[in-house]
Design an enzyme around this catalytic site. Sequence first.
Site, PDB file in Angstrom:
ATOM      1  CB  CYS A  82      44.250  37.739  38.595  1.00 15.04           C
ATOM      2  SG  CYS A  82      42.712  37.520  39.638  1.00 15.04           S
ATOM      3  CG  HIS A 174      45.974  41.735  40.124  1.00 17.36           C
ATOM      4  ND1 HIS A 174      45.752  42.032  38.764  1.00 17.36           N
ATOM      5  CD2 HIS A 174      44.940  41.121  40.815  1.00 17.36           C
ATOM      6  CE1 HIS A 174      44.523  41.445  38.656  1.00 17.36           C
ATOM      7  NE2 HIS A 174      43.831  41.085  39.703  1.00 17.36           N
ATOM      8  CD  GLU A 176      48.902  43.357  37.466  1.00 20.53           C
ATOM      9  OE1 GLU A 176      47.325  43.533  37.264  1.00 20.53           O
ATOM     10  OE2 GLU A 176      49.533  42.373  37.893  1.00 20.53           O
TER      11      GLU A 176
END
Length: 198
Positions: A82, A174, A176
């Site tokens: 990002c 993202h 994660e």
Amino acid sequence: MSVSVKIGVLNVQGAVSEHVDHIKRVDAEPILVKHADDLIGLHGLIIPGGESTTIGKLIRKYGLFDPIIESAQQGMPIFGTCAGMILLAKQIEGHDEPHLALMDVVVNRNSFGRQRESFEADILIRGVSDNPFPAVFIRAPHVVNAGEQVDVLATLDEKIVAVQQGQLLASAFHPELTDDTRMHSYFKGLAIQYQSKS
């Protein structure tokens, strides 16, 4: 006994703890990076999402700007997610100055809308996932133009959302923020290649 793969996470702003968790889950050793000395001995570095202008100012404040560029020039893999994608780009639409300018891409900031318009989409990532990856987009950028040395790994609505240039990797989403560790596992592979050469 094998030496563990050490993957740093830039620890100035953003989703740091989530990246640390994913690094552990792919059996690598996470290292928090806030100062230049923290880069020593790393096999890879993740620049997490957050606010790109703020992160750009903080890496200068903490003396990380030049050392990150030098590490990349020496072949260390870097993964920008990002805002991290924006930090890596050589050009940002509507802005005079880029940040690290390591990847031959032009990015558009916040091209998928504001935070309240965040969403998740299943995308295919070439070389990373045979099955769709649950990508989370939060005020995400996208790549407007990619240079000849840049591989496009994923698109969404005809917008480029994941790219790789040598050992440099970037995603508009993202990885994660899901339970899926395939992107981190892929990046660990790049770190292992670098580790074997260093």
